[in-house]
Design a protein around this motif. Sequence first.
Motif, PDB file in Angstrom:
ATOM      1  N   ALA A  97       4.915  -8.681  -9.470  1.00 61.02           N
ATOM      2  CA  ALA A  97       5.327  -7.606  -9.632  1.00 61.02           C
ATOM      3  C   ALA A  97       3.817  -7.400  -7.847  1.00 61.02           C
ATOM      4  O   ALA A  97       4.284  -6.901  -7.641  1.00 61.02           O
ATOM      5  CB  ALA A  97       4.228  -6.504 -10.487  1.00 61.02           C
ATOM      6  N   ARG A  98       2.880  -8.474  -8.186  1.00 63.50           N
ATOM      7  CA  ARG A  98       2.132  -8.017  -6.751  1.00 63.50           C
ATOM      8  C   ARG A  98       2.800  -8.803  -5.436  1.00 63.50           C
ATOM      9  O   ARG A  98       2.565  -7.938  -4.153  1.00 63.50           O
ATOM     10  CB  ARG A  98       1.028  -9.671  -7.320  1.00 63.50           C
ATOM     11  CG  ARG A  98       0.205  -8.934  -7.919  1.00 63.50           C
ATOM     12  CD  ARG A  98      -1.302  -9.827  -7.957  1.00 63.50           C
ATOM     13  NE  ARG A  98      -0.781 -11.503  -8.540  1.00 63.50           N
ATOM     14  CZ  ARG A  98      -0.974 -11.152 -10.106  1.00 63.50           C
ATOM     15  NH1 ARG A  98      -1.232 -10.636 -10.661  1.00 63.50           N
ATOM     16  NH2 ARG A  98      -1.094 -12.992 -10.317  1.00 63.50           N
ATOM     17  N   GLN A  99       4.056  -9.831  -5.642  1.00 62.45           N
ATOM     18  CA  GLN A  99       4.968 -10.234  -4.784  1.00 62.45           C
ATOM     19  C   GLN A  99       5.554  -8.858  -4.585  1.00 62.45           C
ATOM     20  O   GLN A  99       6.429  -8.777  -3.002  1.00 62.45           O
ATOM     21  CB  GLN A  99       5.591 -11.650  -4.466  1.00 62.45           C
ATOM     22  CG  GLN A  99       6.691 -11.477  -3.766  1.00 62.45           C
ATOM     23  CD  GLN A  99       6.788 -13.072  -4.031  1.00 62.45           C
ATOM     24  OE1 GLN A  99       6.299 -13.582  -5.293  1.00 62.45           O
ATOM     25  NE2 GLN A  99       8.074 -13.551  -3.255  1.00 62.45           N
ATOM     26  N   THR A 100       6.070  -8.173  -4.845  1.00 68.04           N
ATOM     27  CA  THR A 100       6.882  -7.338  -4.149  1.00 68.04           C
ATOM     28  C   THR A 100       5.531  -6.137  -3.804  1.00 68.04           C
ATOM     29  O   THR A 100       6.456  -5.336  -2.959  1.00 68.04           O
ATOM     30  CB  THR A 100       7.836  -6.367  -5.928  1.00 68.04           C
ATOM     31  OG1 THR A 100       8.183  -6.969  -6.444  1.00 68.04           O
ATOM     32  CG2 THR A 100       8.536  -5.056  -5.210  1.00 68.04           C
ATOM     33  N   SER A 101       4.577  -5.894  -4.250  1.00 71.07           N
ATOM     34  CA  SER A 101       3.943  -4.772  -3.716  1.00 71.07           C
ATOM     35  C   SER A 101       3.670  -4.958  -2.514  1.00 71.07           C
ATOM     36  O   SER A 101       3.565  -4.509  -1.567  1.00 71.07           O
ATOM     37  CB  SER A 101       2.380  -5.124  -3.993  1.00 71.07           C
ATOM     38  OG  SER A 101       2.819  -3.818  -5.865  1.00 71.07           O
ATOM     39  N   ARG A 102       3.155  -6.485  -2.501  1.00 66.65           N
ATOM     40  CA  ARG A 102       2.979  -6.750  -0.439  1.00 66.65           C
ATOM     41  C   ARG A 102       4.214  -7.277   0.072  1.00 66.65           C
ATOM     42  O   ARG A 102       4.205  -6.580   1.503  1.00 66.65           O
ATOM     43  CB  ARG A 102       2.662  -8.758  -0.954  1.00 66.65           C
ATOM     44  CG  ARG A 102       1.352  -9.052  -1.149  1.00 66.65           C
ATOM     45  CD  ARG A 102       0.923  -9.678  -1.263  1.00 66.65           C
ATOM     46  NE  ARG A 102       1.036 -11.582  -1.873  1.00 66.65           N
ATOM     47  CZ  ARG A 102       0.815 -11.310  -3.031  1.00 66.65           C
ATOM     48  NH1 ARG A 102      -0.082 -10.933  -3.828  1.00 66.65           N
ATOM     49  NH2 ARG A 102       1.542 -12.440  -3.998  1.00 66.65           N
ATOM     50  N   THR A 103       5.170  -6.883  -0.180  1.00 69.15           N
ATOM     51  CA  THR A 103       6.252  -7.043  -0.031  1.00 69.15           C
ATOM     52  C   THR A 103       6.750  -5.247   0.901  1.00 69.15           C
ATOM     53  O   THR A 103       7.087  -5.457   2.043  1.00 69.15           O
ATOM     54  CB  THR A 103       8.143  -7.250  -0.409  1.00 69.15           C
ATOM     55  OG1 THR A 103       7.612  -8.569  -0.737  1.00 69.15           O
ATOM     56  CG2 THR A 103       9.560  -6.976   0.494  1.00 69.15           C
ATOM     57  N   LEU A 104       6.343  -4.405   0.353  1.00 65.77           N
ATOM     58  CA  LEU A 104       6.519  -2.889   0.170  1.00 65.77           C
ATOM     59  C   LEU A 104       5.670  -2.516   1.480  1.00 65.77           C
ATOM     60  O   LEU A 104       5.888  -2.034   2.207  1.00 65.77           O
ATOM     61  CB  LEU A 104       6.549  -2.242  -1.089  1.00 65.77           C
ATOM     62  CG  LEU A 104       7.469  -2.215  -2.232  1.00 65.77           C
ATOM     63  CD1 LEU A 104       7.235  -1.796  -2.989  1.00 65.77           C
ATOM     64  CD2 LEU A 104       8.585  -2.248  -1.759  1.00 65.77           C
ATOM     65  N   ASP A 105       3.799  -3.552   1.312  1.00 61.83           N
ATOM     66  CA  ASP A 105       3.513  -3.189   2.177  1.00 61.83           C
ATOM     67  C   ASP A 105       3.470  -4.100   3.867  1.00 61.83           C
ATOM     68  O   ASP A 105       3.438  -3.209   4.473  1.00 61.83           O
ATOM     69  CB  ASP A 105       2.341  -4.004   1.422  1.00 61.83           C
ATOM     70  CG  ASP A 105       0.820  -3.330   3.117  1.00 61.83           C
ATOM     71  OD1 ASP A 105       0.321  -2.339   2.830  1.00 61.83           O
ATOM     72  OD2 ASP A 105       0.443  -4.430   2.818  1.00 61.83           O
ATOM     73  N   ALA A 106       4.525  -4.714   3.554  1.00 65.23           N
ATOM     74  CA  ALA A 106       4.311  -4.989   4.976  1.00 65.23           C
ATOM     75  C   ALA A 106       5.386  -4.489   5.659  1.00 65.23           C
ATOM     76  O   ALA A 106       5.582  -4.551   6.561  1.00 65.23           O
ATOM     77  CB  ALA A 106       5.620  -6.647   4.788  1.00 65.23           C
ATOM     78  N   LEU A 107       6.579  -3.826   4.431  1.00 70.45           N
ATOM     79  CA  LEU A 107       7.909  -3.192   5.376  1.00 70.45           C
ATOM     80  C   LEU A 107       7.602  -1.215   5.824  1.00 70.45           C
ATOM     81  O   LEU A 107       7.788  -1.484   7.041  1.00 70.45           O
ATOM     82  CB  LEU A 107       9.292  -2.867   4.423  1.00 70.45           C
ATOM     83  CG  LEU A 107       9.936  -4.032   4.054  1.00 70.45           C
ATOM     84  CD1 LEU A 107      10.895  -3.476   2.787  1.00 70.45           C
ATOM     85  CD2 LEU A 107      10.522  -4.417   5.296  1.00 70.45           C
ATOM     86  N   ALA A 108       6.159  -1.415   4.829  1.00 72.66           N
ATOM     87  CA  ALA A 108       5.778   0.488   5.587  1.00 72.66           C
ATOM     88  C   ALA A 108       4.744   0.001   6.325  1.00 72.66           C
ATOM     89  O   ALA A 108       4.088   1.319   7.678  1.00 72.66           O
ATOM     90  CB  ALA A 108       5.007   1.313   3.933  1.00 72.66           C
ATOM     91  N   GLY A 109       4.279  -1.214   6.985  1.00 68.33           N
ATOM     92  CA  GLY A 109       3.071  -1.532   8.171  1.00 68.33           C
ATOM     93  C   GLY A 109       3.373  -1.647   9.044  1.00 68.33           C
ATOM     94  O   GLY A 109       3.488  -1.939  10.306  1.00 68.33           O
ATOM     95  N   MET A 110       4.911  -1.978   9.207  1.00 69.61           N
ATOM     96  CA  MET A 110       5.438  -2.310  10.574  1.00 69.61           C
ATOM     97  C   MET A 110       5.317  -0.763  11.544  1.00 69.61           C
ATOM     98  O   MET A 110       5.186   0.058  11.179  1.00 69.61           O
ATOM     99  CB  MET A 110       7.599  -2.625  10.749  1.00 69.61           C
ATOM    100  CG  MET A 110       7.635  -4.089   9.826  1.00 69.61           C
ATOM    101  SD  MET A 110       7.067  -5.761  10.078  1.00 69.61           S
ATOM    102  CE  MET A 110       8.058  -5.587  11.276  1.00 69.61           C
ATOM    103  N   PRO A 111       5.548  -1.845  12.850  1.00 74.45           N
ATOM    104  CA  PRO A 111       5.047  -0.750  13.937  1.00 74.45           C
ATOM    105  C   PRO A 111       7.124   0.125  13.568  1.00 74.45           C
ATOM    106  O   PRO A 111       7.512  -0.002  13.764  1.00 74.45           O
ATOM    107  CB  PRO A 111       4.983  -1.498  14.980  1.00 74.45           C
ATOM    108  CG  PRO A 111       5.146  -2.833  14.788  1.00 74.45           C
ATOM    109  CD  PRO A 111       5.352  -2.787  13.460  1.00 74.45           C
ATOM    110  N   ASN A 112       5.976   1.371  13.732  1.00 76.74           N
ATOM    111  CA  ASN A 112       7.222   2.705  14.382  1.00 76.74           C
ATOM    112  C   ASN A 112       7.949   2.896  12.926  1.00 76.74           C
ATOM    113  O   ASN A 112       8.764   3.311  13.306  1.00 76.74           O
ATOM    114  CB  ASN A 112       8.324   2.385  15.526  1.00 76.74           C
ATOM    115  CG  ASN A 112       7.013   2.371  16.476  1.00 76.74           C
ATOM    116  OD1 ASN A 112       6.539   3.183  17.153  1.00 76.74           O
ATOM    117  ND2 ASN A 112       8.084   1.445  17.457  1.00 76.74           N
TER     118      ASN A 112
END
Length: 569
Positions: free
Chosen positions: A159-174
């Motif tokens: 669950a924590r790894q999935t949350s980090r993945t979602l955060d990385a996708l949402a934090g990309m430029p543009n």
Amino acid sequence: MPLPPPPAKRAATLSPDAFDAPARATSKPARVARARFTEAAAEEPAHTPREAQDEAPVAALRDTGVAIDVPTMRETVEAPPARARREAAADTPAAAPARKRKPAKSAGPSKLFVLDTNVLMHDPMCLFRFEEHDIYLPMIVLEELDGHKKGMSEVARNARQTSRTLDALAGMPNADIAVGLPLDVTGHREAGGKLFFQTRALEDRLPASLPQGKADNQILGVVEALRREHAPREVVLVSKDINMRVKAKALGLAADDYQNDKTLEDGEFLYSGALALPPDFWAKHGKTVESWQQGQHTFYRIAGPVVPSLHINQFVYFEAPGEPSLYARVTEIRAKTAVLKTLRDFNHLKNAVWGVTTRNREQNFAMNLLLDPEVDFVTLTGNAGTGKTLMALASGLTQVLDDRRYTEIIMTRATVSVGEDIGFLPGTEEEKMGPWMGALDDNLEVLAKTETSAGEWGRAATNELIRSRIKIKSMNFMRGRTFLNKYVIIDEAQNLTPKQMKTLITRAGPGTKIVCMGNLQQIDTPYLTEGSSGLTFAVDKFKGWPHGGHITLARGERSRLADFASEVL
């Protein structure tokens, strides 16, 4: 005669019919053929610049009136890649006489997959496993992820790894959540779709009998609303929960299980490690077989139709009445030839290993793998009572105490209980693992009885020596360890996940041998099946590796009662 300058205009396309006969320069048939070439060129699409260069010298020579053989000139002028493309196109059944290009196939609209929370907690990388299709996450899924992120369990880590993945996708430029987040921006090029979050309330039309506050029903409501909103696009619910999928199908919604965690769809197709040679093997391969002797082993080099189906370290056998039998292992595969090496016979008492002799063909195959110093990884599967643990222990004791090839034996297993858990166990690490290692005690008792000449004191000393060379370790403390010159036995490996299996195998240092054993019919972990077990994963991935081997033990040797129970119960 010097070649004229190439024409300024793009060369016309030649009809394939013109290659049947060479062109005549000044005769009437040549003029008629050129007219036919021109008519065919009008129907043909334009060439690429590369193809135009290929055609230009032929067209220029034809305009000068020189008699040429068109097929020969084309083979001379045309570049090999272009010729290969034309020959491949000519070999296809769909190649039309007029050489019209086929339009590219349309892949159709991509699907929209709605993921359940259990899929994300089962495989944190599942977001990148759906190729060109899009993924939709309802808001209730994010809420459930947040509720399971605490703790040290495998589910909490995922669950924590999935949350980090979602955060990385949402934090990309543009990144714009409203139009979807591209899934390939973090380096996963195989994912061509987009990730969508639920950003607004959706009106569902579920039956009033379904409780509205339950998370599963809220996800079903999102799927139903998306199906109406995106029609005719296919919207599919992906869930590991069987009841969830049944409810979805009862409501007329498309639902499917998450399949990417399965190494095999059916356990029947698992690599067995042994292959029976066909009855006509000697008739087809006998004339071309080369043989030579090296030490106690005979080598055969074969070439024929059976070679493409072989793997390195696979066992082959030939048994037929009136024909010489063959039991060998594949040691080398080169192009269309393979080298077979005959085996050591452990059925005979003179080759007994710690007093143990093999009782059937598959056990003999397994013992050859276990005692081969060039094989670093061995997997054994089979029903209860086929002798997996006994052979692994006997070969380990021989190589530790007699051959001094390894310093000690390390045994571990997955601590998954068959029934309800009995609670915490007292004592040290080895004392806590004691109740789980009943199989070790039983097999050591069998091995101790093979020493009959030493007397009671001698047997006691032998048992003490054996115990000092066997260490029992828990899997929970394996992270970060490195085993040097150890003989590692992983028992009940069918209850391991692929990630746990990777963690254990990567502990091996120089000179270490790992033996994984298990029965895929006795999986006690509720979240694993035959196709997704770590043992199945290891067997499939190490298939054909020169330093790994696998054998499926077919016949039980424990007792007639155990054999009959395995068949009928």
